[in-house]
Design a protein around this motif. Structure first.
Motif, PDB file in Angstrom:
ATOM      1  N   MET A   1       0.836  -1.184   0.000  1.00 28.97           N
ATOM      2  CA  MET A   1       0.000   0.000   0.000  1.00 28.97           C
ATOM      3  C   MET A   1       0.877   1.241   0.000  1.00 28.97           C
ATOM      4  SD  MET A   1      -2.694   1.130   2.882  1.00 28.97           S
ATOM      5  CE  MET A   1      -3.849   2.389   2.552  1.00 28.97           C
ATOM      6  N   THR A   2       0.554   2.208  -0.839  1.00 29.30           N
ATOM      7  CA  THR A   2       1.313   3.448  -0.873  1.00 29.30           C
ATOM      8  C   THR A   2       0.420   4.600  -0.465  1.00 29.30           C
ATOM      9  OG1 THR A   2       0.788   3.868  -3.177  1.00 29.30           O
ATOM     10  CG2 THR A   2       2.804   2.621  -2.746  1.00 29.30           C
ATOM     11  N   LYS A   3       1.044   5.651   0.006  1.00 34.60           N
ATOM     12  CA  LYS A   3       0.320   6.873   0.324  1.00 34.60           C
ATOM     13  C   LYS A   3       0.017   7.590  -0.986  1.00 34.60           C
ATOM     14  CE  LYS A   3       0.492   7.102   4.861  1.00 34.60           C
ATOM     15  NZ  LYS A   3      -0.669   7.227   5.671  1.00 34.60           N
ATOM     16  N   ALA A   4      -0.953   8.485  -0.958  1.00 41.49           N
ATOM     17  CA  ALA A   4      -1.340   9.222  -2.156  1.00 41.49           C
ATOM     18  C   ALA A   4      -0.169  10.032  -2.716  1.00 41.49           C
ATOM     19  CB  ALA A   4      -2.518  10.139  -1.843  1.00 41.49           C
ATOM     20  N   PHE A   5       0.751  10.430  -1.865  1.00 36.95           N
ATOM     21  CA  PHE A   5       1.861  11.267  -2.322  1.00 36.95           C
ATOM     22  C   PHE A   5       3.076  10.470  -2.759  1.00 36.95           C
ATOM     23  CE2 PHE A   5       3.642  10.537   1.824  1.00 36.95           C
ATOM     24  CZ  PHE A   5       2.582  10.640   2.695  1.00 36.95           C
ATOM     25  N   ASP A   6       3.060   9.161  -2.682  1.00 38.43           N
ATOM     26  CA  ASP A   6       4.164   8.345  -3.154  1.00 38.43           C
ATOM     27  C   ASP A   6       3.961   8.060  -4.635  1.00 38.43           C
ATOM     28  OD1 ASP A   6       5.349   8.204  -0.621  1.00 38.43           O
ATOM     29  OD2 ASP A   6       4.136   6.458  -0.086  1.00 38.43           O
ATOM     30  N   PRO A   7       4.911   8.482  -5.491  1.00 37.21           N
ATOM     31  CA  PRO A   7       4.725   8.274  -6.925  1.00 37.21           C
ATOM     32  C   PRO A   7       4.776   6.803  -7.302  1.00 37.21           C
ATOM     33  CG  PRO A   7       6.881   9.227  -6.473  1.00 37.21           C
ATOM     34  CD  PRO A   7       6.159   9.136  -5.166  1.00 37.21           C
ATOM     35  N   PRO A   8       4.054   6.423  -8.358  1.00 33.16           N
ATOM     36  CA  PRO A   8       4.055   5.024  -8.800  1.00 33.16           C
ATOM     37  C   PRO A   8       5.352   4.701  -9.547  1.00 33.16           C
ATOM     38  CG  PRO A   8       2.676   6.342 -10.237  1.00 33.16           C
ATOM     39  CD  PRO A   8       3.163   7.249  -9.154  1.00 33.16           C
ATOM     40  N   THR A  47      12.444  16.211  -3.145  1.00 30.15           N
ATOM     41  CA  THR A  47      12.760  16.368  -4.558  1.00 30.15           C
ATOM     42  C   THR A  47      11.468  16.192  -5.325  1.00 30.15           C
ATOM     43  OG1 THR A  47      14.327  15.783  -6.316  1.00 30.15           O
ATOM     44  CG2 THR A  47      13.341  13.953  -5.091  1.00 30.15           C
ATOM     45  N   VAL A  48      11.528  16.410  -6.630  1.00 33.96           N
ATOM     46  CA  VAL A  48      10.344  16.259  -7.467  1.00 33.96           C
ATOM     47  C   VAL A  48      10.559  15.076  -8.398  1.00 33.96           C
ATOM     48  CG1 VAL A  48       8.902  17.341  -9.231  1.00 33.96           C
ATOM     49  CG2 VAL A  48       9.818  18.707  -7.345  1.00 33.96           C
ATOM     50  N   ILE A  49       9.601  14.155  -8.396  1.00 35.49           N
ATOM     51  CA  ILE A  49       9.626  12.991  -9.272  1.00 35.49           C
ATOM     52  C   ILE A  49       8.292  12.923  -9.992  1.00 35.49           C
ATOM     53  CG2 ILE A  49       9.833  10.486  -9.428  1.00 35.49           C
ATOM     54  CD1 ILE A  49      11.477  10.536  -6.863  1.00 35.49           C
ATOM     55  N   GLY A  51       6.678  15.164 -11.420  1.00 41.25           N
ATOM     56  CA  GLY A  51       5.852  16.312 -11.068  1.00 41.25           C
ATOM     57  C   GLY A  51       5.298  16.293  -9.657  1.00 41.25           C
ATOM     58  N   ARG A  52       5.724  15.339  -8.832  1.00 40.67           N
ATOM     59  CA  ARG A  52       5.219  15.237  -7.457  1.00 40.67           C
ATOM     60  C   ARG A  52       6.355  15.387  -6.466  1.00 40.67           C
ATOM     61  NH1 ARG A  52       1.481   9.930  -7.769  1.00 40.67           N
ATOM     62  NH2 ARG A  52       0.556  10.714  -5.876  1.00 40.67           N
ATOM     63  N   ARG A  53       6.109  16.139  -5.408  1.00 42.61           N
ATOM     64  CA  ARG A  53       7.113  16.309  -4.362  1.00 42.61           C
ATOM     65  C   ARG A  53       7.204  15.022  -3.545  1.00 42.61           C
ATOM     66  NH1 ARG A  53       6.872  20.482   0.663  1.00 42.61           N
ATOM     67  NH2 ARG A  53       5.249  19.040   1.273  1.00 42.61           N
ATOM     68  N   VAL A  54       8.435  14.586  -3.335  1.00 49.86           N
ATOM     69  CA  VAL A  54       8.686  13.362  -2.575  1.00 49.86           C
ATOM     70  C   VAL A  54       9.668  13.688  -1.461  1.00 49.86           C
ATOM     71  CG1 VAL A  54       9.561  10.998  -2.688  1.00 49.86           C
ATOM     72  CG2 VAL A  54       8.351  11.956  -4.642  1.00 49.86           C
ATOM     73  N   PHE A  55       9.351  13.258  -0.255  1.00 50.20           N
ATOM     74  CA  PHE A  55      10.259  13.439   0.871  1.00 50.20           C
ATOM     75  C   PHE A  55      11.395  12.428   0.763  1.00 50.20           C
ATOM     76  CE2 PHE A  55       6.368  15.358   2.384  1.00 50.20           C
ATOM     77  CZ  PHE A  55       6.840  16.506   3.025  1.00 50.20           C
ATOM     78  N   LEU A  56      12.625  12.898   0.926  1.00 53.57           N
ATOM     79  CA  LEU A  56      13.773  12.021   0.741  1.00 53.57           C
ATOM     80  C   LEU A  56      13.871  10.928   1.793  1.00 53.57           C
ATOM     81  CD1 LEU A  56      16.620  14.321  -0.603  1.00 53.57           C
ATOM     82  CD2 LEU A  56      14.930  12.957  -1.837  1.00 53.57           C
ATOM     83  N   HIS A  57      13.324  11.141   2.988  1.00 54.19           N
ATOM     84  CA  HIS A  57      13.348  10.058   3.979  1.00 54.19           C
ATOM     85  C   HIS A  57      12.449   8.904   3.535  1.00 54.19           C
ATOM     86  CE1 HIS A  57      10.373  13.068   5.388  1.00 54.19           C
ATOM     87  NE2 HIS A  57       9.669  12.045   5.839  1.00 54.19           N
ATOM     88  N   ARG A  58      11.341   9.214   2.864  1.00 54.29           N
ATOM     89  CA  ARG A  58      10.471   8.167   2.328  1.00 54.29           C
ATOM     90  C   ARG A  58      11.133   7.499   1.125  1.00 54.29           C
ATOM     91  NH1 ARG A  58       5.560   7.843   4.393  1.00 54.29           N
ATOM     92  NH2 ARG A  58       4.709   6.780   2.576  1.00 54.29           N
ATOM     93  N   SER A 107      20.880  22.251   2.771  1.00 55.82           N
ATOM     94  CA  SER A 107      20.082  22.257   1.558  1.00 55.82           C
ATOM     95  C   SER A 107      20.939  21.942   0.354  1.00 55.82           C
ATOM     96  CB  SER A 107      19.363  23.589   1.447  1.00 55.82           C
ATOM     97  OG  SER A 107      19.789  24.388   0.428  1.00 55.82           O
ATOM     98  N   SER A 108      20.315  21.559  -0.702  1.00 51.30           N
ATOM     99  CA  SER A 108      21.029  21.215  -1.927  1.00 51.30           C
ATOM    100  C   SER A 108      20.096  21.326  -3.116  1.00 51.30           C
ATOM    101  CB  SER A 108      21.617  19.822  -1.807  1.00 51.30           C
ATOM    102  OG  SER A 108      20.630  18.913  -1.429  1.00 51.30           O
ATOM    103  N   GLU A 109      20.574  20.981  -4.257  1.00 51.54           N
ATOM    104  CA  GLU A 109      19.794  21.138  -5.471  1.00 51.54           C
ATOM    105  C   GLU A 109      18.909  19.932  -5.734  1.00 51.54           C
ATOM    106  OE1 GLU A 109      22.185  22.344  -8.771  1.00 51.54           O
ATOM    107  OE2 GLU A 109      23.527  23.436  -7.457  1.00 51.54           O
ATOM    108  N   ALA A 110      17.806  20.175  -6.412  1.00 55.15           N
ATOM    109  CA  ALA A 110      16.871  19.094  -6.745  1.00 55.15           C
ATOM    110  C   ALA A 110      17.213  18.499  -8.101  1.00 55.15           C
ATOM    111  CB  ALA A 110      15.450  19.639  -6.771  1.00 55.15           C
ATOM    112  N   CYS A 111      16.934  17.238  -8.245  1.00 55.07           N
ATOM    113  CA  CYS A 111      17.093  16.542  -9.531  1.00 55.07           C
ATOM    114  C   CYS A 111      15.695  16.141  -9.970  1.00 55.07           C
ATOM    115  CB  CYS A 111      17.977  15.308  -9.352  1.00 55.07           C
ATOM    116  SG  CYS A 111      18.127  14.294 -10.818  1.00 55.07           S
ATOM    117  N   LEU A 112      15.245  16.670 -11.056  1.00 58.02           N
ATOM    118  CA  LEU A 112      13.908  16.350 -11.528  1.00 58.02           C
ATOM    119  C   LEU A 112      13.935  15.032 -12.289  1.00 58.02           C
ATOM    120  CD1 LEU A 112      12.730  19.834 -12.754  1.00 58.02           C
ATOM    121  CD2 LEU A 112      12.416  18.775 -10.527  1.00 58.02           C
ATOM    122  N   PHE A 113      12.943  14.220 -12.029  1.00 55.83           N
ATOM    123  CA  PHE A 113      12.864  12.906 -12.667  1.00 55.83           C
ATOM    124  C   PHE A 113      11.517  12.806 -13.352  1.00 55.83           C
ATOM    125  CE2 PHE A 113      12.961   8.747 -13.831  1.00 55.83           C
ATOM    126  CZ  PHE A 113      12.354   7.819 -13.011  1.00 55.83           C
TER     127      PHE A 113
END
Length: 122
Positions: A1-8, A47-49, A51-58, A107-113
């Motif tokens: 099960m994933t949370k709504a904010f976890d990208p597929p 970061t953004v994956i 088009g969705r923000r993802v927490f790096l700890h997740r 802080s650091s830079e984001a890598c878009l995926f």
């Protein structure tokens, strides 16, 4: 099960795009070699994956174990941007709301995926 904010995504897609160092807790974008992560006002790294923000700890949990955490991720030492594997663990809402899990920053830079640009697109 994933949370709504976890990208597929698959673990292979994430590992194909990023390198995670469990000893330092840092992510690096394989395409650019740059460190991944933008710090939120709350102190978490994201970061953004696709088009969705993802927490790096997740993302670290998913990267290492291949599944998204069911509920929350606790930072054992309370430092929100310390995403070393030894410092993150699954937690329930009752632990978080009960003050057992506390989260008191870099802080650091984001890598878009984008899945469309991924060589691992299914």
């Amino acid at each position: 099960m994933t949370k709504a904010f976890d990208p597929p995504l698959t673990q292979g897609e994430v590992r194909g795009r990023f390198h995670y160092d469990p000893e330092t807790g840092t992510f690096t974008c394989k395409a650019t070699g740059k460190r991944v992560g933008t710090q939120t006002s709350e102190g978490y790294l994201t970061t953004v994956i696709n088009g969705r923000r993802v927490f790096l700890h997740r993302l670290a949990f998913f990267y290492m174990y291949g599944n998204w955490p069911m509920d929350f991720i606790d930072h054992v030492n309370g430092i929100k941007n310390d995403n070393r594997l030894i410092n993150i663990r699954p937690a329930t809402a009752s632990l978080v709301s009960g003050g057992v899990c506390s989260w008191p920053s870099s802080s650091s830079e984001a890598c878009l995926f984008s899945r469309r640009n991924s060589p691992a697109t299914r």
